[in-house]
Design a protein around this motif. Structure first.
Motif, PDB file in Angstrom:
ATOM      1  N   TYR A 245       0.986  -1.110   0.082  1.00  0.00           N
ATOM      2  CA  TYR A 245      -0.099   0.128  -0.054  1.00  0.00           C
ATOM      3  C   TYR A 245       0.786   1.251  -0.043  1.00  0.00           C
ATOM      4  O   TYR A 245       0.614   2.232  -0.570  1.00  0.00           O
ATOM      5  CB  TYR A 245      -0.875  -0.015   1.031  1.00  0.00           C
ATOM      6  CG  TYR A 245      -2.132  -1.001   1.001  1.00  0.00           C
ATOM      7  CD1 TYR A 245      -3.285  -0.617  -0.025  1.00  0.00           C
ATOM      8  CD2 TYR A 245      -2.275  -2.288   1.443  1.00  0.00           C
ATOM      9  CE1 TYR A 245      -4.209  -1.182  -0.290  1.00  0.00           C
ATOM     10  CE2 TYR A 245      -3.125  -2.887   1.258  1.00  0.00           C
ATOM     11  CZ  TYR A 245      -4.337  -2.844   0.463  1.00  0.00           C
ATOM     12  OH  TYR A 245      -5.146  -3.326  -0.007  1.00  0.00           O
ATOM     13  N   ASN A 246       2.099   1.129   0.715  1.00  0.00           N
ATOM     14  CA  ASN A 246       2.802   2.323   0.737  1.00  0.00           C
ATOM     15  C   ASN A 246       3.287   2.563  -0.559  1.00  0.00           C
ATOM     16  O   ASN A 246       3.452   3.749  -1.261  1.00  0.00           O
ATOM     17  CB  ASN A 246       3.994   2.273   1.620  1.00  0.00           C
ATOM     18  CG  ASN A 246       4.977   3.320   1.424  1.00  0.00           C
ATOM     19  OD1 ASN A 246       4.647   4.391   1.836  1.00  0.00           O
ATOM     20  ND2 ASN A 246       6.325   3.044   1.187  1.00  0.00           N
ATOM     21  N   VAL A 247       3.567   1.522  -1.472  1.00  0.00           N
ATOM     22  CA  VAL A 247       3.829   1.718  -3.023  1.00  0.00           C
ATOM     23  C   VAL A 247       2.878   2.577  -3.659  1.00  0.00           C
ATOM     24  O   VAL A 247       3.161   3.623  -4.288  1.00  0.00           O
ATOM     25  CB  VAL A 247       4.197   0.353  -3.759  1.00  0.00           C
ATOM     26  CG1 VAL A 247       4.698   0.542  -5.037  1.00  0.00           C
ATOM     27  CG2 VAL A 247       5.629  -0.291  -3.053  1.00  0.00           C
ATOM     28  N   LEU A 248       1.566   2.376  -3.692  1.00  0.00           N
ATOM     29  CA  LEU A 248       0.523   2.743  -4.299  1.00  0.00           C
ATOM     30  C   LEU A 248       0.540   4.201  -3.633  1.00  0.00           C
ATOM     31  O   LEU A 248       0.171   5.236  -4.616  1.00  0.00           O
ATOM     32  CB  LEU A 248      -0.822   2.206  -3.963  1.00  0.00           C
ATOM     33  CG  LEU A 248      -0.767   0.564  -4.566  1.00  0.00           C
ATOM     34  CD1 LEU A 248      -2.044  -0.095  -4.380  1.00  0.00           C
ATOM     35  CD2 LEU A 248      -0.589   0.444  -6.273  1.00  0.00           C
ATOM     36  N   ILE A 249       0.320   4.544  -2.630  1.00  0.00           N
ATOM     37  CA  ILE A 249       0.469   5.703  -2.032  1.00  0.00           C
ATOM     38  C   ILE A 249       1.465   6.877  -2.305  1.00  0.00           C
ATOM     39  O   ILE A 249       1.282   8.007  -2.923  1.00  0.00           O
ATOM     40  CB  ILE A 249       0.117   5.992  -0.480  1.00  0.00           C
ATOM     41  CG1 ILE A 249      -1.163   5.228   0.015  1.00  0.00           C
ATOM     42  CG2 ILE A 249       0.254   7.149   0.096  1.00  0.00           C
ATOM     43  CD1 ILE A 249      -1.208   4.860   1.421  1.00  0.00           C
ATOM     44  N   SER A 250       2.753   6.204  -2.480  1.00  0.00           N
ATOM     45  CA  SER A 250       3.660   6.837  -2.760  1.00  0.00           C
ATOM     46  C   SER A 250       3.724   7.400  -4.289  1.00  0.00           C
ATOM     47  O   SER A 250       4.099   8.524  -4.724  1.00  0.00           O
ATOM     48  CB  SER A 250       5.003   6.209  -2.409  1.00  0.00           C
ATOM     49  OG  SER A 250       5.296   6.137  -1.319  1.00  0.00           O
ATOM     50  N   LEU A 251       3.310   6.377  -5.082  1.00  0.00           N
ATOM     51  CA  LEU A 251       3.274   6.808  -6.649  1.00  0.00           C
ATOM     52  C   LEU A 251       1.934   7.585  -6.725  1.00  0.00           C
ATOM     53  O   LEU A 251       2.397   8.549  -7.643  1.00  0.00           O
ATOM     54  CB  LEU A 251       2.884   5.356  -7.312  1.00  0.00           C
ATOM     55  CG  LEU A 251       4.105   4.198  -7.579  1.00  0.00           C
ATOM     56  CD1 LEU A 251       3.463   2.985  -8.230  1.00  0.00           C
ATOM     57  CD2 LEU A 251       5.119   5.119  -8.210  1.00  0.00           C
TER      58      LEU A 251
END
Length: 179
Positions: free
Chosen positions: A156-162
């Motif tokens: 989820y951090n990947v998606l939010i950061s993107l």
């Protein structure tokens, strides 16, 4: 109309507004993400591993930087400053997405993680100091503590950061067009 807006064909004010909106969006998303991470840690007792904690550093930097840029945009800062600041935010969050992807890969077993949180477990079965070390609970980076819809918190951090990087990148591009 100020001289800057006249010199850029009236593009400065809308670009400044777009930059301000992007910075406020980045700050709000970042603050909500940190609040969620702290909720998982403090309320649900899901203790973060060292890689989880490292992923928070980008938010600790992005939120104040975004707020500073929002204030600067509201006070009529030059477009080059807004474009540059938003570009820095975009790169920061892209880097954090990369760290999150690395962590998710460690969790899925695609590659080894750092030895301090995913190395081999050692049996400390002798007395004294080794007994004390045996009682310490190390939060492992390669073991998922929580998943939803197949994604861990690192995913989820990947998606939010993107998403934050895209928002900052769009704001940077808009501000750069008005230079």
């Amino acid at each position: 109309m100020n001289n800057l807006a006249a010199d850029t064909g009236g593009k400065a004010a809308p670009a400044r507004d777009a930059a301000r909106g992007a910075t406020i969006g980045v700050a709000a998303i970042g603050a909500a993400t940190l609040a969620g991470a702290w909720f998982f840690q403090l309320v649900l007792a899901i203790v973060p591993c060292p890689l989880c904690l490292e992923q928070r550093y980008a938010y600790y930097l992005a939120i104040p930087l975004a707020l500073i840029l929002a204030v600067a945009a509201g006070r009529g800062a030059p477009q080059w400053l807004l474009a540059g600041g938003l570009a820095v935010l975009a790169l920061l969050m892209l880097g954090n997405a990369g760290l999150g992807a690395y962590h998710a890969g460690v969790e899925w077993g695609f590659w080894p993680g750092p030895t301090d949180c995913s190395g081999p477990l050692v049996d400390f079965s002798r007395g004294g100091l080794l007994d004390q070390l045996d009682k310490v609970k190390v939060i492992r980076c390669d073991e998922v503590q929580w998943r939803f819809l197949g994604l861990s918190l690192a995913g989820y951090n990947v998606l939010i950061s993107l998403a934050m990087a895209a928002l900052a990148g769009r704001g940077a591009a808009t501000a750069a067009k008005a230079i």
